[in-house]
Design a protein around this motif. Structure first.
Motif, short mmCIF file in Angstrom:
data_model
loop_
_atom_site.label_atom_id
_atom_site.label_comp_id
_atom_site.label_asym_id
_atom_site.label_seq_id
_atom_site.Cartn_x
_atom_site.Cartn_y
_atom_site.Cartn_z
N LEU A 1 -12.95 19.36 98.44
CA LEU A 1 -14.03 19.44 99.41
C LEU A 1 -14.80 18.12 99.55
N GLY A 2 -14.28 17.06 98.91
CA GLY A 2 -14.91 15.75 99.06
C GLY A 2 -16.22 15.60 98.32
N LYS A 3 -16.37 16.29 97.19
CA LYS A 3 -17.64 16.27 96.46
C LYS A 3 -17.62 15.38 95.22
N VAL A 4 -16.52 14.64 94.97
CA VAL A 4 -16.44 13.86 93.73
C VAL A 4 -16.20 12.38 94.00
N GLY A 5 -16.55 11.90 95.18
CA GLY A 5 -16.35 10.49 95.48
C GLY A 5 -14.90 10.21 95.82
N THR A 6 -14.43 9.02 95.52
CA THR A 6 -13.06 8.62 95.86
C THR A 6 -12.07 9.42 95.04
N PRO A 7 -11.19 10.20 95.68
CA PRO A 7 -10.22 11.00 94.91
C PRO A 7 -9.18 10.12 94.23
N SER A 8 -8.81 10.49 93.03
CA SER A 8 -7.79 9.76 92.28
C SER A 8 -7.39 10.64 91.10
N ARG A 9 -6.47 10.13 90.27
CA ARG A 9 -6.14 10.86 89.05
C ARG A 9 -7.28 10.68 88.07
N THR A 10 -7.85 11.77 87.61
CA THR A 10 -9.02 11.75 86.74
C THR A 10 -8.70 12.40 85.40
N LEU A 11 -9.03 11.70 84.32
CA LEU A 11 -8.79 12.22 82.97
C LEU A 11 -9.98 13.06 82.54
N ILE A 12 -9.72 14.30 82.13
CA ILE A 12 -10.77 15.23 81.71
C ILE A 12 -10.74 15.34 80.18
N HIS A 13 -11.91 15.19 79.57
CA HIS A 13 -12.04 15.17 78.11
C HIS A 13 -11.66 16.51 77.49
N CYS A 14 -10.95 16.45 76.37
CA CYS A 14 -10.59 17.63 75.58
C CYS A 14 -11.52 17.69 74.36
N PRO A 15 -12.55 18.51 74.35
CA PRO A 15 -13.51 18.50 73.25
C PRO A 15 -12.96 19.12 71.96
N LEU A 16 -13.44 18.60 70.84
CA LEU A 16 -13.05 19.12 69.52
C LEU A 16 -13.82 20.40 69.23
N ILE A 17 -13.11 21.43 68.78
CA ILE A 17 -13.72 22.70 68.38
C ILE A 17 -13.59 22.79 66.85
N GLU A 18 -14.70 22.59 66.17
CA GLU A 18 -14.67 22.60 64.70
C GLU A 18 -14.72 24.03 64.16
N ARG A 19 -13.76 24.34 63.28
CA ARG A 19 -13.78 25.62 62.59
C ARG A 19 -13.70 25.33 61.08
N GLU A 20 -12.75 25.91 60.37
CA GLU A 20 -12.83 25.82 58.90
C GLU A 20 -11.58 25.26 58.25
N SER A 21 -10.72 24.57 59.01
CA SER A 21 -9.44 24.15 58.45
C SER A 21 -9.43 22.69 57.97
N VAL A 22 -10.59 22.03 57.98
CA VAL A 22 -10.67 20.64 57.56
C VAL A 22 -11.69 20.50 56.43
N ALA A 23 -11.24 19.88 55.33
CA ALA A 23 -12.14 19.60 54.20
C ALA A 23 -12.44 18.11 54.15
N ARG A 24 -13.59 17.79 53.63
CA ARG A 24 -13.95 16.39 53.42
C ARG A 24 -13.46 15.97 52.04
N VAL A 25 -12.83 14.80 51.96
CA VAL A 25 -12.40 14.27 50.66
C VAL A 25 -12.93 12.86 50.50
N ASP A 26 -13.16 12.46 49.25
CA ASP A 26 -13.55 11.07 49.01
C ASP A 26 -12.35 10.31 48.45
N ALA A 27 -12.50 9.01 48.32
CA ALA A 27 -11.37 8.17 47.89
C ALA A 27 -10.87 8.58 46.51
N LYS A 28 -11.78 8.98 45.62
CA LYS A 28 -11.39 9.37 44.26
C LYS A 28 -10.52 10.62 44.30
N GLN A 29 -10.91 11.60 45.13
CA GLN A 29 -10.12 12.82 45.25
C GLN A 29 -8.74 12.52 45.82
#
Length: 358
Positions: free
Chosen positions: A319-347
């Motif tokens: 409908l011409g509402k986004v300025g000059t049309p072109s290929r536009t990259l849409i961000h994929c946001p991170l969804i944090e749940r419980e499958s990642v643990a933080r580790v330090d160098a010693k661990q």
């Protein structure tokens, strides 16, 4: 016999009624309802007119409007098979919300990848004088536009074509791969393996490029022995993780999986190997297929494909509402749940020593 008088039929509201209720001229109402780009009408007046339309329940004669203006207020939405996938609701909802916000009606056609049905559907949409057509696909790839389209306005959602001037909304695959890997690196992991897809599609190349960029940014080498290329299904994820974990030397402390189905296979492999998520190894997926990601145990950290945003953007572009049309990259946001643990160098070092001694 008593004859009862026939109940008078309630009169259908007219454009004049809308004009009186909004305190404007009938011409102003016509300009707003027909979305005339040359009309200098304030936003406050436009809002008043649309409020009067809503209050009165006014419905313009769509056929007469189309004959006068060559426009029908209809938008076509043609898909290959996305209407039958888990992503359908979001991409169609985004397109529908944008269409409704601009007082258009969305007409959906699912072609099941049949060229004959696609051609027939497009012909029918053109006969109804649609203002434009959005093409949407199940996965991000290049498409060829049918010749039957002529000069009707086109926008693409989750796909693109060779003509870079055609408006197209696609996921930012490389940024997604980068942010998935960076999420693990920021939590102390320095040995991150990647379970990749084998198909020659933009997602395969983009997510791998993002993985490599994140490693480089953290001063880590890209190791080909830390990448497995298999079909992007549960079995592929299972086989990839079994291969990674059984190779000699220390095992990785984290996995980035091409999609949530491969991550589901990774979960099964890690369970069979007696490894806990995230205590022994962290996992990140991609796509945010909620039937998978939110119901794995533990729930999977993943990146969300922006289907709603792509559907909405494509209609806005049409409908011409986004300025000059072109290929536009849409961000994929991170969804944090419980499958990642933080580790330090010693661990991390302790894990390496333990793995190398077993």
């Amino acid at each position: 016999m008593t004859v009862r008088p026939r109940k008078a039929r309630s009169r259908r509201p007219t454009m004049n009624d809308v004009a009186r209720a909004a305190g404007v001229s009938q011409t102003a109402v016509s300009f707003v309802l027909n979305d005339r780009p040359d009309a200098t009408i304030s936003e406050e007046t436009r809002a008043r007119i649309w409020q009067a339309v809503t209050d009165l329940g006014y419905r313009p004669n769509a056929m007469a409007q189309a004959l006068r203006s060559g426009k029908s207020s209809l938008l076509g939405f043609v898909t290959d098979e996305i209407a039958t996938t888990p992503f359908a609701g979001l991409i169609i909802r985004g397109a529908q919300d944008a269409a409704w916000a601009h007082h258009r009606i969305l007409t959906l056609v699912n072609t099941d990848k049949r060229a004959d049905l696609e051609s027939e559907a497009i012909g029918a949409l053109l006969k109804h004088q649609v203002e434009g057509i959005v093409f949407a696909t199940m996965y991000h790839h290049e498409i060829s536009l049918p010749a039957i389209l002529g000069d009707v306005p086109i926008a693409l959602s989750n796909c693109y074509c060779a003509d870079s001037r055609v408006a197209a909304a696609v996921p930012d695959e490389e940024r997604g791969g980068y942010e998935a890997t960076r999420h693990l690196l920021e939590r102390g992991h320095r040995d991150v393996a990647y379970v990749s897809n084998i198909d020659d599609i933009p997602a395969t190349h983009g997510r791998l490029a993002g993985y490599r960029r994140a490693l480089h940014e953290f001063g880590l080498p890209f190791r080909e022995d830390r990448v497995r290329y298999l079909p992007s299904v549960q079995e592929g994820g299972y086989d990839a993780v079994m291969s990674l974990m059984r190779q000699s030397g220390e095992r990785p402390t984290a996995l980035f999986c091409f999609n949530d189905r491969m991550a589901m296979g990774a979960y099964a492999a890690l369970q069979d190997l007696g490894l806990r998520i995230p205590q022994d190894i962290s996992v990140v997926g991609f796509d945010n297929q909620e039937l998978i990601a939110a119901h794995l145990r533990p729930p999977l950290t993943t990146l969300r494909l922006p289907h709603y945003e792509m559907g909405r953007w494509s209609v806005e572009a049409l409908l011409g509402k986004v300025g000059t049309p072109s290929r536009t990259l849409i961000h994929c946001p991170l969804i944090e749940r419980e499958s990642v643990a933080r580790v330090d160098a010693k661990q991390a070092r302790a894990r390496s020593v333990k793995d190398s001694s077993t």
